[in-house]
Design an enzyme around this catalytic site. Structure first.
Site, PDB file in Angstrom:
ATOM      1  N   THR A  83      51.242  29.316  10.255  1.00 42.50           N
ATOM      2  CA  THR A  83      51.852  30.560   9.672  1.00 42.50           C
ATOM      3  C   THR A  83      52.772  29.964   8.757  1.00 42.50           C
ATOM      4  OG1 THR A  83      51.075  31.838  11.662  1.00 42.50           O
ATOM      5  CG2 THR A  83      53.168  32.742  10.259  1.00 42.50           C
TER       6      THR A  83
ATOM      7  N   SER B 256      51.055  41.232  16.787  1.00 44.15           N
ATOM      8  CA  SER B 256      51.528  39.982  16.240  1.00 44.15           C
ATOM      9  C   SER B 256      52.954  39.834  16.935  1.00 44.15           C
ATOM     10  CB  SER B 256      51.832  40.139  14.640  1.00 44.15           C
ATOM     11  OG  SER B 256      52.378  39.299  14.224  1.00 44.15           O
TER      12      SER B 256
HETATM   13  O1  DON Z   1      50.529  37.331  14.236  1.00 41.30           O
HETATM   14  C1  DON Z   1      50.547  36.413  15.240  1.00 41.30           C
HETATM   15  O2  DON Z   1      51.290  36.570  16.051  1.00 41.30           O
HETATM   16  C2  DON Z   1      49.793  35.373  14.896  1.00 41.30           C
HETATM   17  N1  DON Z   1      48.687  35.450  14.295  1.00 41.30           N
HETATM   18  C3  DON Z   1      50.812  34.136  14.369  1.00 41.30           C
HETATM   19  C4  DON Z   1      50.136  32.840  14.366  1.00 41.30           C
HETATM   20  C5  DON Z   1      50.916  31.609  14.178  1.00 41.30           C
HETATM   21  O3  DON Z   1      51.959  31.890  13.961  1.00 41.30           O
HETATM   22  C6  DON Z   1      50.367  30.356  13.986  1.00 41.30           C
HETATM   23  N2  DON Z   1      51.341  29.339  13.807  1.00 41.30           N
HETATM   24  N3  DON Z   1      52.062  28.597  13.892  1.00 41.30           N
END
Ligand code: DON
Length: 600
Positions: free
Chosen positions: A410, A480
């Protein structure tokens, strides 16, 4: 199971490799995961503006727009589109996220452009005939895709707070996609480790391999199909993405390949402007106000619940075992409540007021033993509905069945302009390169359907247990952990922050803020400091290996199940602090991977 395990290792290897050094650049802070001494000790200073993101080219895109007279939101939208080109693992137009904005005149808003379930989505959609969960279908390929929100969100942010036209802020991204950009070591490694996933889908194979070969550092990566899509968005706005050629091509491909996203789903997608959550704290005589996310992000609620629980405790430093004990116990309670109550408030009744009420925090705090770790059974969800004016929430039944925590990709970036306007944006396609599919229109698609409760009681890819409030329904947003956040100090902008890392986002943001608010640390030190994370289930206190061994031992004596993993970093915080004396913008990029702060 074998495929899941293979994917797990692919994700692990990506993460490991992402920690390795990138080419040295001005104001670039790159290092290996182990050699902390190479980390910068001081934030980058700018007297007027600052952009901090994971990628130098994206930070430059923001600076380019600021130099043309754009404000923080114009720049933030430019960075968002630029990351969709230069950081394909996470930057996107095929996913979604949250942009928190605070204007210098005090207006605040949370642009919620989280992905929604397709109209064909249902709570049983990933359950096989024999009743077992097909978790792979929620994570890979076409069936894992939720309706992307980024184009709508960027346009809504720009329309509400920006000064420029979409076509102007898209200039850097279109240039990067059309002319290409040099692949750096970090991207080359990431593409190499994700090759098994990417080569299974023709669009990704075409885009991210050159004639079946891997891109090496220094090669130019051009993305002509993405450039064409960005050009169409520049001309037709988000309407083009959701109702024009892009929508038609995407829906056709989905229909051909067994995905669920339809033309109606795309036409019906709406980004939403929400009132952020706010909470005040007096710490050492200073008035702090936290401004953060509301559902469908769980982050703001969990963070405020944790901060409320911590209120009367004496926090000394994040290398003090007693302080870590307090914070870990607060995290466990906040995550148990996340698992029991949180979901999209447009669909489920979620006791946000109760969960963030100081009286509820007092009740949760009373269950903490100052010297011993509670058992996870003792921590099960509380009764926040008692502090709501209207009753609400999930069942309050905490599910069980712990599984290991997992990571993905992310990206977060922060922008502050000369007038003091600020934007904090976290967005994602969920795990690295999403479900692996690049559409014929040139962008990677998310696998965010896995963020829903795909089967009650079964953890998702991050080991998170989730409740009925987060089950799949048409048009619903998946819960999320993304938590773009700002802090005001005596009413003035003081800190702009956020992180990737699935559930560890909440811990990384919380700890960084605690370092700034409670301990008055220099912002770069606040970002560099060792992190830890507890998400209630699995019952383990995950720590970065940089935490001192004697502190770890003390925590274990208190009954914490400590897991320190050498290659593992928690979060990638890209923050901007405002020097309370000089007003300077202090850009603190996270050296765990290779954040880049640029200011002037
Ligand atoms: O929205 C969420 O909580 C997840 N889809 C976030 C995914 C995520 O941060 C992956 N990262 N390093």
């Amino acid at each position: 199971m074998f495929a899941m395990r293979r994917r797990f290792f692919a994700v692990l290897i990506t993460l490991l490799l992402l920690g390795l050094p990138a080419a040295a650049q001005v104001a670039t802070q790159a290092t290996t995961p182990i050699e902390q001494p190479n980390w910068p000790a001081q934030a980058v200073r700018g007297s007027k503006v600052m952009v901090v993101s994971d990628e130098e080219l994206a930070s430059q895109a923001g600076i380019e727009i600021l130099k043309k007279g754009g404000n923080a939101v114009d720049a933030a939208v430019a960075v968002g589109f630029a990351l969709a080109v230069v950081q394909p693992a996470a930057g996107n137009i095929g996913g979604g996220g949250f942009m928190l904005v605070r204007m210098a005149d005090g207006r605040t808003g949370l642009v919620d452009y989280r992905e929604t379930s397709p109209g064909k989505g249902s709570r049983e959609m990933y359950i096989r005939a024999d009743g077992t969960l097909d978790s792979r279908a929620a994570l890979e390929g076409y069936r894992a895709v939720a309706i992307p929100g980024t184009a709508a969100g960027m346009e809504l942010a720009l329309r509400t707070y920006g000064t420029m036209k979409l076509a102007e802020v898209l200039v850097p991204a279109i240039r990067l996609a059309e002319q290409g950009f040099p692949v750096d070591e970090q991207l080359a490694r990431s593409l190499r480790s994700s090759r098994p996933l990417l080569q299974r889908f023709s669009g990704s194979y075409r885009t991210f391999l050159k004639n079946a070969e891997l891109y090496n550092a220094g090669d130019i990566l051009r993305q002509p199909e993405l450039a064409a899509t960005l050009r169409r968005i520049a001309q037709g706005g988000a309407a083009e993405f959701y109702r024009g050629q892009t929508a038609r091509e995407l829906a056709d491909e989905m229909a051909r390949m067994g995905g669920h996203v339809s033309l109606e789903d795309l036409a019906g997608y709406q980004a939403k402007l929400r009132e952020p959550l706010r909470s005040k704290y007096n710490i050492n005589g200073v008035e702090w106000e936290v401004i953060t996310t509301v559902p469908p992000s769980s982050g703001g609620v969990a963070m405020i619940e944790a901060l409320n629980i911590l209120q009367p405790f004496e926090l000394k430093s994040l290398s003090d075992a007693q302080t870590i004990h307090w914070i870990a116990e607060a995290m466990r309670r906040a995550f148990a409540d996340r698992a029991a109550f949180l979901g999209d408030t447009d669909f489920a009744r979620v006791p946000v007021r109760g969960l963030t009420d100081p009286r509820y925090a007092a009740e949760r705090r009373a269950t903490i033993d100052p010297l011993r770790a509670s058992t996870s059974e003792q921590i099960r969800a509380g009764n926040p509905a008692a502090y709501e004016t209207s009753a609400g929430g999930g069942s309050g039944e905490s599910p069980t069945a712990p599984e290991p925590l997992r990571d993905g990709q992310t990206t977060h970036y922060s922008v502050v302009d000369a007038a003091g306007n600020a934007a904090a944006n976290t967005y994602t396609i969920n795990t690295g390169y999403g479900g692996g599919v690049t559409s014929t229109t040139g962008f990677l698609l998310n696998n965010t359907m896995d963020d829903f409760t795909t089967q009650p009681g079964k953890p998702n890819v991050f080991g998170l247990l989730q409740s009925e409030a987060n089950t799949i329904a048409p048009g619903k947003r998946a819960l999320s952990s993304m938590t773009p956040t700002m802090l005001l100090r005596d009413g003035k902008l003081s800190f702009v922050t956020g992180s990737p890392g699935g559930p560890t986002i909440i811990s990384a943001v919380l700890l960084t803020m605690i370092n700034w608010m409670y301990f008055g640390m220099e912002p770069q030190g606040a970002i560099n400091a060792p992190r830890f994370h507890h998400q209630w289930m699995p019952d383990e206190l995950v720590t970065e290996h940089t935490l001192a061994a004697e502190v770890q031992a003390e925590l274990e004596r208190r009954g914490h199940k400590v897991r320190s993993v050498p290659w593992r970093w928690l979060g990638q915080v890209e923050a901007i602090a405002i020097d309370p004396k000089t007003g300077e913008r202090l850009g603190a990029a996270d050296p765990r991977r290779s954040g880049v702060a640029i200011g002037y």
